[in-house]
Design an enzyme around this catalytic site. Sequence first.
Site, short mmCIF file in Angstrom:
data_model
loop_
_atom_site.label_atom_id
_atom_site.label_comp_id
_atom_site.label_asym_id
_atom_site.label_seq_id
_atom_site.Cartn_x
_atom_site.Cartn_y
_atom_site.Cartn_z
CB SER A 115 38.88 38.46 51.46
OG SER A 115 39.83 39.46 51.15
CE1 TYR B 96 35.71 39.73 47.30
CE2 TYR B 96 37.41 40.71 48.68
CZ TYR B 96 36.90 39.63 47.98
OH TYR B 96 37.58 38.43 48.01
#
Length: 243
Positions: free
Chosen positions: A140, A153
């Site tokens: 990501s 995350y």
Amino acid sequence: MARKTVLITGASRGIGKAVAFKFAKKGYNVVINCLHSEDRLVQVKKELEAYQVSCLSCMGDMGDMDQCQALFEQVRKQFGTLDVLVNNAGISYIGLLQDMSTDAWDRIVRTNLTSVFNCCKLAIPGMVEKKQGKIINISSVWGISGASCEVAYSATKGGINAFTKALAKELAPSNIQVNAVACGAIDTEMNQFLEEDELIALIDEIPSGRLGKAEEVADLVYHLGYKNSYLTGQVIGLDGGWL
């Protein structure tokens, strides 16, 4: 020629499902996995088999080594070794770090990062024996820049990026390529928590003026899994110019 085999974790929906369909359309044996959505995984398997390819579906937590080993044993019995491994399984956590429980931290690290270690550890020996293989990790943009209220995350995705670069150097002499795709805002269920005004504001930040599509990620993943033995150790951004 014998069919090649790909394993995609987290393949019951979203990016993982799109990747599975891309490889099936190209004639690969497809192994799909997820942790919770058995009904969805069964349906994906049925749809993949319509492309006249073999599909093995396995429920299990790839962050648990015992369950991961059980999956790889099924793969070995049915297909032999893997040609392509796509580490896609992942979960998110939205909230302040100070409010995050240790259980939630452990869960996201196990799902997002430990699963990558487990699957790579088990896939590598067969690839080394054949002197070829492709590993693609789904990362990501937050693993590059970090995101407020998504510290855990971001940390796991940053770990994947470093893992990718290091493992690529380790495996390059064995003709195994390791790359990552750092996704931006992709139109999947993971982003459906956004309110309409939040979504509009997000799209306004993206130079391309839209969310990415899971199929666009799948196209890039397939390219990384199929071509170019000199491309390795890269974290490739797919974010519409966002970062």
